[in-house]
Design an enzyme around this catalytic site. Structure first.
Site, PDB file in Angstrom:
ATOM      1  N   GLN A 130       0.840  -1.205   0.000  1.00 48.13           N
ATOM      2  CA  GLN A 130       0.000   0.000   0.000  1.00 48.13           C
ATOM      3  C   GLN A 130       0.872   1.252   0.000  1.00 48.13           C
ATOM      4  O   GLN A 130       1.580   1.498   0.977  1.00 48.13           O
ATOM      5  CB  GLN A 130      -0.877  -0.017   1.248  1.00 48.13           C
ATOM      6  N   GLY A 131       0.813   2.040  -1.058  1.00 43.80           N
ATOM      7  CA  GLY A 131       1.614   3.268  -1.152  1.00 43.80           C
ATOM      8  C   GLY A 131       0.766   4.498  -0.884  1.00 43.80           C
ATOM      9  O   GLY A 131       0.395   5.222  -1.813  1.00 43.80           O
ATOM     10  N   TYR A 132       0.438   4.741   0.377  1.00 42.77           N
ATOM     11  CA  TYR A 132      -0.332   5.916   0.764  1.00 42.77           C
ATOM     12  C   TYR A 132       0.593   6.960   1.401  1.00 42.77           C
ATOM     13  O   TYR A 132       0.776   8.043   0.866  1.00 42.77           O
ATOM     14  CB  TYR A 132      -1.413   5.538   1.791  1.00 42.77           C
ATOM     15  N   SER A 133       1.176   6.624   2.596  1.00 40.52           N
ATOM     16  CA  SER A 133       1.881   7.630   3.400  1.00 40.52           C
ATOM     17  C   SER A 133       3.135   8.156   2.703  1.00 40.52           C
ATOM     18  O   SER A 133       3.810   7.428   1.969  1.00 40.52           O
ATOM     19  CB  SER A 133       2.310   7.022   4.738  1.00 40.52           C
ATOM     20  N   GLU A 248      -9.461  -1.669   5.065  1.00 43.12           N
ATOM     21  CA  GLU A 248      -8.224  -1.836   5.842  1.00 43.12           C
ATOM     22  C   GLU A 248      -8.513  -1.792   7.343  1.00 43.12           C
ATOM     23  O   GLU A 248      -8.015  -2.616   8.110  1.00 43.12           O
ATOM     24  CB  GLU A 248      -7.210  -0.732   5.482  1.00 43.12           C
ATOM     25  N   GLU A 380      -6.269   9.001  17.173  1.00 40.64           N
ATOM     26  CA  GLU A 380      -6.840  10.360  17.182  1.00 40.64           C
ATOM     27  C   GLU A 380      -7.636  10.599  15.900  1.00 40.64           C
ATOM     28  O   GLU A 380      -8.730  11.187  15.933  1.00 40.64           O
ATOM     29  CB  GLU A 380      -5.729  11.416  17.310  1.00 40.64           C
TER      30      GLU A 380
END
Ligand SMILES: Cc1cc2nc3c(=O)[nH]c(=O)nc-3n(C[C@H](O)[C@H](O)[C@H](O)COP(=O)(O)OP(=O)(O)OC[C@H]3O[C@@H](n4cnc5c(N)ncnc54)[C@H](O)[C@@H]3O)c2cc1C
Length: 395
Positions: A130-133, A248, A380
């Site tokens: 997964q290439g999100y951050s 997810e 959070e």
């Protein structure tokens, strides 16, 4: 009912005949599980189990048969799950293909993308990451800066991803890129599928506090990705990203439903704290804390079961998945903390002859659990989502 009883009997007989006996051993860690992929190097029994299960589509029991899935009804899938549990059989395949990108493609992928990728996910041929951050975009994911510039029928990608779990073992990545730099930040993002063997992809593992290196930095330099690999619409990747996060977060919470673990809390407490002569754990404070954790776990398990039933009936997990993710990960941290406290000094082993392998695992699992409330969006951020999108509170 008669059909379902027959299905149960046939399933049990088939499982007994086809499951290698070693697949009825509990997994010692996630690394022992079969994640599939071109780079996987699994023992013959694991590969045999994967082959026989995927040939029936039972690695993805409820996915449509036309894409290689099992085509089972909700009740049949439940029976398969129950019969596997009775025989203590481990899943033949796990991974982000089954839990994240597969469900998204089935909902929103083009017909060509479904035909290309879904059967390969079912057979465990491709491992996904997964290439999100990005270094500057974690909680504020929509601020991501990895650039994709159109060049004919391709995009050219440049940028950096970070915390990419298992990137060095993965074959393909689902990646968020910025395709419009003028639009508001949520409106200029596109969701792409990228082959990790494309020229210009470089991966560097990051070592963690738990001693392992499951995730990586991923650098993209002039990587060419066909425009046909867009999931959904160009510049509408944010809605795809959110839909996938629903899957997810449910998957992360699902990982913490109570398992038949050799180091279950009660066994541990009996061993390290001792018994009071009436079969009870000797320390009343420990008993109290254990009871609270187990009661909270039972509530989570029931809520999970209800949401899983809804999902099988076709309701994709929405913002409610944040409740499961938040509660499941916070509870897992409480459980791990309690286990380490119960084990006393034996819960703080790292290596060496003074500690049993299970004790060393206990310490490492406790440290790994710190990441649970960060991955897939921090606690959070889950609370923000619950406040705004579940409870409808004002900003
Ligand atoms: C084990 C693990 C696996 C991961 N795997 C992947 C992966 O495979 N692919 C991937 O793309 N990413 C992955 N990640 C990255 C993860 O998604 C990010 O770490 C996470 O989204 C938080 O981003 P950040 O680390 O940049 O922290 P930041 O966003 O910088 O947050 C720092 C702190 O500020 C708080 N904060 C930030 N904004 C707000 C706000 N609006 N309101 C209240 N508090 C706020 C956060 O809760 C946190 O405590 C993984 C992370 C972990 C720990």
């Amino acid at each position: 009912m008669a059909d379902l009883e027959k299905f149960r009997a046939d399933t049990r007989a088939w499982l007994k005949e086809n499951a290698p006996p070693s697949m009825a051993q509990p997994l010692k860690s996630d690394d022992e599980a079969c994640w599939g992929g071109r780079k996987g190097n699994y023992p013959p029994d694991v590969m045999r189990w994967l082959k026989v299960m995927s040939e029936r589509g039972w690695t993805a029991p409820m996915w449509p048969k036309e894409y290689g899935g099992g085509g089972l009804s909700k009740q049949e899938a439940k029976i398969l799950h129950e019969e596997m549990a009775k025989l203590h059989l481990r899943p033949a395949l796990i991974g982000f293909g089954l839990s994240m990108i597969g469900p998204l493609l089935l909902q929103h992928g083009s017909e060509d993308l479904k035909r290309e990728h879904i059967p390969r996910i079912v057979r465990g041929e491709i491992r996904w990451c997964q290439g999100y951050s990005e270094p500057g975009s974690g909680s504020d994911l929509a601020s991501l800066q990895t650039k994709a510039v159109r060049d004919g029928d391709h995009f050219i990608l440049n940028g950096q991803k970070v915390w990419t779990s298992y990137a060095e073992k993965a074959d393909w990545m689902f990646v968020l890129v910025r395709t419009d730099f003028e639009a508001p930040k949520h409106k200029g993002i596109t969701f792409l599928l990228m082959d990790m063997e494309s020229p210009g992809v470089a991966v560097k593992p990051i070592k963690l506090i738990s001693g392992s290196s499951p995730f990586c930095e991923t650098f993209l330099t002039d990587v060419r990705v066909p425009v046909t690999n867009v999931v959904g619409q160009i510049n509408d990747g944010w809605s795809m990203a959110k839909a996938l996060l629903g899957h997810e977060r449910t998957m992360i919470a699902d990982a913490f439903k109570e398992r038949d673990d050799a180091m279950r809390l009660l066994n541990m407490a009996r061993r390290y704290v001792g018994e009071d002569g009436e079969g009870r754990v000797a320390d009343a404070v420990v008993r109290d804390r254990m009871t609270q954790v187990e009661m909270d776990q039972a509530c989570l398990d029931l809520t999970m079961a209800r949401i899983r039933d809804n999902a099988k009936a076709g309701h994709a997990p929405g913002a409610e998945s944040s409740i499961l993710k938040y509660y499941g990960t916070e509870l897992n941290q409480r459980r791990r903390e309690l286990m380490v406290q119960i084990a006393g000094p034996q819960g703080l082993g790292w290596e060496g002859p003074g500690f049993e392998p299970a004790e060393i695992k206990l310490t490492r699992d406790w440290l790994r659990s710190r990441g649970n409330t960060i991955e897939g969006g921090t606690s959070e951020i889950q609370l923000n989502v619950i406040a705004k999108r579940v409870l409808g509170l004002p900003d």
